[in-house]
Design a protein around this motif. Sequence first.
Motif, mmCIF file in Angstrom:
data_model
loop_
_atom_site.group_PDB
_atom_site.id
_atom_site.type_symbol
_atom_site.label_atom_id
_atom_site.label_comp_id
_atom_site.label_asym_id
_atom_site.label_seq_id
_atom_site.Cartn_x
_atom_site.Cartn_y
_atom_site.Cartn_z
ATOM 1 N N PRO A 19 0.799 -1.226 0.000
ATOM 2 C CA PRO A 19 0.000 0.000 0.000
ATOM 3 C C PRO A 19 0.831 1.276 0.000
ATOM 4 C CG PRO A 19 -0.869 -1.562 1.605
ATOM 5 C CD PRO A 19 0.413 -2.143 1.101
ATOM 6 N N ALA A 20 2.052 1.206 0.568
ATOM 7 C CA ALA A 20 2.876 2.419 0.653
ATOM 8 C C ALA A 20 3.756 2.628 -0.577
ATOM 9 C CB ALA A 20 3.749 2.361 1.911
ATOM 10 N N ASP A 21 3.781 1.663 -1.488
ATOM 11 C CA ASP A 21 4.590 1.839 -2.701
ATOM 12 C C ASP A 21 4.048 3.017 -3.515
ATOM 13 O OD1 ASP A 21 6.147 -0.288 -2.016
ATOM 14 O OD2 ASP A 21 5.195 -1.710 -3.391
ATOM 15 N N THR A 22 4.958 3.756 -4.144
ATOM 16 C CA THR A 22 4.495 4.911 -4.927
ATOM 17 C C THR A 22 4.012 4.467 -6.310
ATOM 18 O OG1 THR A 22 6.644 5.335 -5.906
ATOM 19 C CG2 THR A 22 6.184 6.421 -3.794
ATOM 20 N N LEU A 23 3.226 5.323 -6.917
ATOM 21 C CA LEU A 23 2.750 5.021 -8.270
ATOM 22 C C LEU A 23 3.923 4.983 -9.252
ATOM 23 C CD1 LEU A 23 -0.630 6.910 -8.688
ATOM 24 C CD2 LEU A 23 -0.165 4.647 -7.774
ATOM 25 N N ALA A 37 -2.017 -4.520 -14.597
ATOM 26 C CA ALA A 37 -2.554 -4.295 -13.248
ATOM 27 C C ALA A 37 -1.680 -4.980 -12.214
ATOM 28 C CB ALA A 37 -3.990 -4.814 -13.151
ATOM 29 N N ILE A 38 -1.755 -4.478 -11.009
ATOM 30 C CA ILE A 38 -0.964 -5.019 -9.913
ATOM 31 C C ILE A 38 -1.869 -5.128 -8.679
ATOM 32 C CG2 ILE A 38 -0.078 -2.791 -9.072
ATOM 33 C CD1 ILE A 38 2.708 -4.114 -9.076
ATOM 34 N N VAL A 39 -1.746 -6.233 -7.983
ATOM 35 C CA VAL A 39 -2.590 -6.437 -6.789
ATOM 36 C C VAL A 39 -1.847 -5.876 -5.580
ATOM 37 C CG1 VAL A 39 -3.679 -8.174 -5.305
ATOM 38 C CG2 VAL A 39 -3.653 -8.502 -7.787
ATOM 39 N N ILE A 40 -2.559 -5.143 -4.740
ATOM 40 C CA ILE A 40 -1.936 -4.556 -3.550
ATOM 41 C C ILE A 40 -2.229 -5.464 -2.352
ATOM 42 C CG2 ILE A 40 -1.726 -2.482 -2.125
ATOM 43 C CD1 ILE A 40 -1.070 -2.057 -5.142
ATOM 44 N N LEU A 58 -5.319 9.246 -12.326
ATOM 45 C CA LEU A 58 -4.670 10.042 -11.282
ATOM 46 C C LEU A 58 -3.751 11.108 -11.889
ATOM 47 C CD1 LEU A 58 -4.043 7.076 -8.869
ATOM 48 C CD2 LEU A 58 -5.465 9.071 -8.369
ATOM 49 N N ILE A 59 -3.091 10.769 -13.010
ATOM 50 C CA ILE A 59 -2.235 11.770 -13.672
ATOM 51 C C ILE A 59 -3.119 12.873 -14.266
ATOM 52 C CG2 ILE A 59 -0.681 12.165 -15.637
ATOM 53 C CD1 ILE A 59 0.563 9.411 -15.006
ATOM 54 N N ALA A 60 -4.266 12.484 -14.811
ATOM 55 C CA ALA A 60 -5.190 13.483 -15.369
ATOM 56 C C ALA A 60 -5.676 14.428 -14.263
ATOM 57 C CB ALA A 60 -6.373 12.792 -16.041
ATOM 58 N N MET A 69 2.279 9.761 -5.373
ATOM 59 C CA MET A 69 1.217 9.263 -4.479
ATOM 60 C C MET A 69 1.459 7.794 -4.158
ATOM 61 S SD MET A 69 -2.056 10.995 -6.369
ATOM 62 C CE MET A 69 -3.308 10.247 -5.347
ATOM 63 N N GLN A 70 0.860 7.348 -3.040
ATOM 64 C CA GLN A 70 1.023 5.953 -2.660
ATOM 65 C C GLN A 70 -0.113 5.105 -3.235
ATOM 66 O OE1 GLN A 70 1.287 6.352 1.636
ATOM 67 N NE2 GLN A 70 3.512 6.123 1.495
#
Length: 142
Positions: A19-23, A37-40, A58-60, A69-70
């Motif tokens: 969850p704390a990994d950045t985008l 896709a990646i599962v958190i 999120l970039i938009a 962001m995380q």
Amino acid sequence: MIIAQILKSKGRGVMTAAPADTLQEITLRLASRKIGAIVILENGNVAGIISERDIIRLIAEHGPKALDMQAKDGMTRNVISCTRDCTLDEVMETMTKGRFRHVPVMEDGALVGIISIGDVVKHHISEVELEVTAMRDYLATG
Ligand code: AMP
């Protein structure tokens, strides 16, 4: 066809992040693995999923700083999953109804694989081809 058969041919490996990994980190992993896709995971449990579509959104919304962001701030938390004994048709319907292209596979609370729209299409085409061949044989032999 059931999902267990698909996992047998594609393998059970699933790309995960915390969850704390950045985008930024997640984007690099998606790009290097050529996946969408990646599962958190949080303490071994599925906490969410982030797909390339979330990152674009999120970039938009936030511009380039979205990459700082995380995962927990951009992921979808209500993850719809399937089990190894679900059928290909059921997963196809889940994707169509939910309008997403990735479905994690769970067994006894543990993540054991992920099915993408690419896997679904590939195996669906194989199934249809088998049916056509069987039908042709049947018609040819009367
Ligand atoms: P996708 O089509 O997989 O790129 O995902 C489109 C949107 O659905 C994104 O917001 C994802 O976070 C979300 N999503 C993807 N897979 C799932 C899933 N299995 N359950 C719930 N949401 C999902």
